[in-house]
Design an enzyme around this catalytic site. Structure first.
Site, PDB file in Angstrom:
ATOM      1  N   GLU A 131      -7.995  -7.527  -5.341  1.00 23.93           N
ATOM      2  CA  GLU A 131      -6.892  -6.954  -6.116  1.00 23.93           C
ATOM      3  C   GLU A 131      -5.934  -8.016  -6.651  1.00 23.93           C
ATOM      4  OE1 GLU A 131      -7.859  -5.780  -3.193  1.00 23.93           O
ATOM      5  OE2 GLU A 131      -8.168  -3.607  -3.324  1.00 23.93           O
ATOM      6  N   PHE A 166      -4.129   6.657   7.102  1.00 20.58           N
ATOM      7  CA  PHE A 166      -5.092   5.596   6.819  1.00 20.58           C
ATOM      8  C   PHE A 166      -4.802   5.000   5.433  1.00 20.58           C
ATOM      9  CE2 PHE A 166      -9.283   4.304   5.028  1.00 20.58           C
ATOM     10  CZ  PHE A 166      -9.447   3.173   5.828  1.00 20.58           C
ATOM     11  N   GLN A 167      -4.765   3.697   5.356  1.00 20.53           N
ATOM     12  CA  GLN A 167      -4.463   2.949   4.134  1.00 20.53           C
ATOM     13  C   GLN A 167      -3.130   3.362   3.503  1.00 20.53           C
ATOM     14  OE1 GLN A 167      -8.034   2.813   1.593  1.00 20.53           O
ATOM     15  NE2 GLN A 167      -8.628   0.958   2.687  1.00 20.53           N
ATOM     16  N   LYS A 221      -2.467  10.910  -3.885  1.00 17.09           N
ATOM     17  CA  LYS A 221      -3.762  11.483  -4.261  1.00 17.09           C
ATOM     18  C   LYS A 221      -3.642  12.956  -4.633  1.00 17.09           C
ATOM     19  CE  LYS A 221      -8.609  11.184  -2.980  1.00 17.09           C
ATOM     20  NZ  LYS A 221      -9.597  10.874  -1.927  1.00 17.09           N
ATOM     21  N   MET A 229      -0.909 -32.401  -5.068  1.00 15.24           N
ATOM     22  CA  MET A 229       0.544 -32.421  -5.196  1.00 15.24           C
ATOM     23  C   MET A 229       1.200 -32.477  -3.822  1.00 15.24           C
ATOM     24  SD  MET A 229       2.723 -32.721  -7.580  1.00 15.24           S
ATOM     25  CE  MET A 229       2.550 -31.963  -9.189  1.00 15.24           C
TER      26      MET A 229
END
Lengths: 187, 584
Positions: B51, B113-114, B163, B481
């Site tokens: 993602e 969940f999630q 949802k 760097m």
């Protein structure tokens, strides 16, 4: 520095211009912020202050327009003039914010706070607490034979003074609403 | 009004907003939306492999097209993985519309969940975000989201959609009906201030134009006006990292980039100027160096659409809030209408001084022996791709600064780099997004091996969609760097700053079915680059370079513009003092 005598009588423009924008001196400012009363709006405003390291001395929030779902957030903050300008600009660019007013520079304003003060004591201390409360025009909201709950309204300084006097007389608990403020005059 | 499911409303809103590409990754909480995407052909969905990469790809798409990038990810980990890209886009003012799935409304707050508090987590890293609890509010919120992302100072917005809201029916509202009146940032500048600036421009003896990403965000018209302004006045112009391309690198007034790794002439001119015209830049700490010694003798003008950028780091004399394009138009019109002339004699003298600084040739380097210098690799890449329809992305670190120094940009929107946040792992997914938007163009990601590994899984995306992105890795087997700073600041104690157990990049490319090229000799470099350019498909170019090359010139942290370190002979032993050491 009291915000009330700072700019009294000064016009909007001149009051603003008198300030040194990059002075190092901390100033106390009272901001009135009109916001949409939507989910998380307070978290957004508080998050801005904590995330950017600004101070919150006092914060009050309540819906003031039930049909338009607008809330008014009154926040008292301290910072250098440059920080105060940043705070206003950062608030103003938030999508939920409609108006930001710096009551400290926009002309004279009134500030009021409400406090509930619980004092426990008997005998002379109890009498003294009651007498002091009368001087401050505090109202007794609850009493037992050994305690009072006073309600007091006024500028934050006045409440500070009252609370200080109550300490030796048996101060138990203080609840304060934080400052509500409004510009004086017809606008 | 038309009734449809929330998921249908999402897809219809995107189509009506003119969206052609969505970068995303499916999951439980966005399945209804993915089902609707499956049923239509207007929007192309690009399946990334992580993602975070979806957000960077969308940034690449947005930066190279000027249109908002759109991301679709699931709840919980999908949303938290998007946080880096959101923050990156916020810092660099890139318009993104990120849609996240959320657990159904009746489960919010139950540690489902999630489940994650997505609007809570992303509040400080978006311009604005919404949790939509009613299907009827979905269309209007989506249209408002596009409005907020693209108006004013652009930035990322996020819409969290539970949802059950996606399944429920609601009414659709077309973009035109959505209420956007409340968010209307000021675009026209204050005419009195503009008049004062015209006056100051005519008086200026040692002027400089300091441009930034705001010029590019304002659109191609603003770029054109900026170029007109430069030719009308003959003023020298420099730019921030974000603004490269708004003035052509081949232009005669171009001083190169300014700031920490900017050119000597740009930084010296910033320090000594008496008139600074800042257009769409924000006086970032990489630009200013020590703020109390920043350009002490100049009258400063700051044009910015974001009022909170004014006087944030540097006090300016003429703040003008508004859109760069609008303000430059007014400024130029007033300049011409008043028949203004610059102080030509003084400006000519000033150019003489600038030419002396230029003669130092601060970017010179010596390519000797059989080890490739990273600067040489980029110089050859520039020479062999010049004039091509070329887009460059970068990762973050030394290679990024060298790319900014040694590649020239003639047009805006051709240079995609993570400036404000400095996100390693940005470049590869960004190159994917750019290539999707410009299928026929040459897209090169100039990378370091360490940054590149941070999002290397996107090889899968590049292969799946046949994206011929060229991954040009300057491999010094170091976090270059970090190593440079440890050399300057921490007594050459190279704590964890080398890349051990590196993969064989050629085999890695082949494992994905792509082409890998290894080059470790300056004599082979041109042929190897040509081979990379000739291949029609993704190429992983492993260019082994000098391991201990430092990036110069450099303003050490805590120092002023006129205290630059120049090249390899610089005295780096005590370059950074205690006050500067705490700075990043």
């Amino acid at each position: 520095m009291s915000p009330l005598d700072l700019k009294k009588g000064a016009s909007r423009k001149s009051a603003y211009d008198l300030k040194t924008p990059f002075s190092d001196v901390n100033e106390r400012h009272t901001l009135a912020v009109l916001v949409d009363n939507v989910d998380g709006v307070l978290a957004r405003v508080i998050g801005l202050f904590s995330g950017r390291g600004y101070n919150i001395d006092s914060l009050t929030v309540a819906e003031v327009d039930h049909t338009g779902h607008r809330s008014r957030i009154t926040v008292v903050t301290t910072g250098t003039p440059q920080v105060i300008n940043q705070i206003k600009a950062q608030l103003d660019r938030m999508v939920v914010v409609h108006e930001v007013h710096d009551l400290t520079v926009e002309g004279p304003s009134v500030e009021r706070e409400l406090a509930l003060v619980k004092v426990r004591g008997t005998g002379t201390e109890r009498v003294e607490a009651m007498r002091t409360a009368e001087i401050f025009r505090a109202r007794v909201m609850d009493t037992t034979t050994e305690s009072f709950v006073f309600e007091l309204t006024g500028a934050p300084d006045k409440i500070d003074a009252f609370v200080e006097l109550m300490v030796p007389l048996g101060l138990v608990e203080v609840a304060r609403t934080g400052v509500a403020a409004m510009a004086r005059g017809s606008h | 009004m038309t009734r449809m499911s929330g998921a249908e409303i999402v897809v219809k809103s995107l189509i009506d907003q003119g969206v052609d590409t969505v970068f995303g990754y499916p999951g439980g909480a966005v399945l209804p939306i993915y089902d609707e995407i499956f049923k239509q052909n207007s929007i192309k969905h690009i399946l990334v492999r992580h993602e975070q990469a979806a957000t960077h790809a969308a940034e690449g798409y947005a930066r190279s097209t000027g249109k908002p990038g759109v991301v679709l990810v699931t709840s919980g980990p999908g949303a938290t993985n998007a946080v880096t890209g959101l923050t990156d886009a916020l810092m660099d003012s890139i318009p993104l519309v990120v849609l996240t799935g959320q657990v159904p409304t009746f489960m919010i707050g139950n540690d489902a969940f999630q489940e994650a508090d997505t609007v809570g987590i992303t509040r400080p890293c978006t311009k604005h975000n919404w949790l939509v609890k009613e299907t009827d509010a979905l269309a209007e919120t989506l249209h408002q989201a596009f409005h907020v992302a693209t108006n004013g100072r652009p930035g990322p917005v996020l819409i969290d959609i539970p949802k059950d809201v996606q399944f429920a029916e609601g009414s659709y509202m077309p973009p035109k009906k959505a209420k956007t009146s409340h968010y209307q940032p000021q675009v026209k500048g204050d005419m009195q201030e503009i008049a004062a600036v015209v006056e100051a421009m005519a008086k200026a003896k040692r002027p400089i134009i300091y441009s930034g990403g705001g010029v590019i965000n304002s659109g191609s018209g603003a770029t054109q006006l900026l170029r007109e302004l430069v030719s009308a006045t003959g003023f020298p112009i420099t730019s921030t990292l974000m603004g490269l391309g708004c003035y052509p690198a081949s232009g005669k007034n171009w001083l190169g980039m300014l700031g920490m790794h900017g050119t000597y002439e740009a930084n010296m001119a910033m320090h000594d100027c008496d008139f600074m015209l800042c257009i769409g830049a924000r006086f970032d700490d990489r630009i200013t160096g020590r703020t109390d010694a920043f350009s002490p003798k100049s009258v400063k003008v700051h044009i910015d659409i974001d009022p909170s950028s004014i006087n944030k780091n540097i006090r300016v004399d003429h703040p003008i809030v508004g859109d760069v394009g609008h303000i430059l138009e007014d400024l130029l019109r007033m300049w011409k209408a008043d028949g203004r002339r610059t102080n030509a004699d003084a400006v000519k003298k000033w150019w003489g001084k600038i030419d002396d600084w230029r003669a130092i040739d601060c970017l010179k380097f010596k390519q000797e022996g059989n080890i490739i210098k990273p600067q040489y690799a980029l110089e050859r890449l520039e020479a062999l791709t010049k004039g091509m329809d070329r887009y460059i992305t970068t990762e973050v670190g030394q290679h990024q600064m060298w790319a900014a120094q040694y590649l020239g940009f003639e047009e805006p929107n051709r240079w995609m780099t993570s400036g404000g946040l400095g996100t390693m792992g940005y470049g590869f997914p960004a190159s994917v997004g750019v290539q999707i938007a410009h299928p026929e163009a040459l897209v090169i990601n100039v990378a370091g091996e360490a940054s590149w590994l941070m999002n290397m899984q996107e090889m899968g995306t590049a292969m799946q969609y046949g994206l011929p992105v060229k991954q040009f890795i300057l491999n010094n087997e170091r976090l270059g760097m970090v190593r440079q700073w440890q050399e300057l600041l921490h007594g050459e104690r190279y704590s964890s700053s080398w890349s051990e157990s590196l993969p064989d990049f050629v085999k890695l490319a082949e494992a994905f079915g792509a082409k890998g090229i290894l080059c470790d000799n300056p004599e082979d470099l041109d042929e190897a680059i040509k081979e990379m350019l000739a291949h029609d498909g993704p190429v992983l170019f492993d260019c082994l370079v000098e391991k201990h090359e430092n990036c110069f010139p450099m303003i050490p942290s805590g120092k002023a513009h006129n205290e630059m370190l120049l090249g390899e002979n610089a005295d780096t032993a005590n370059a950074i003092q205690a006050g500067g050491a705490v700075l990043v």
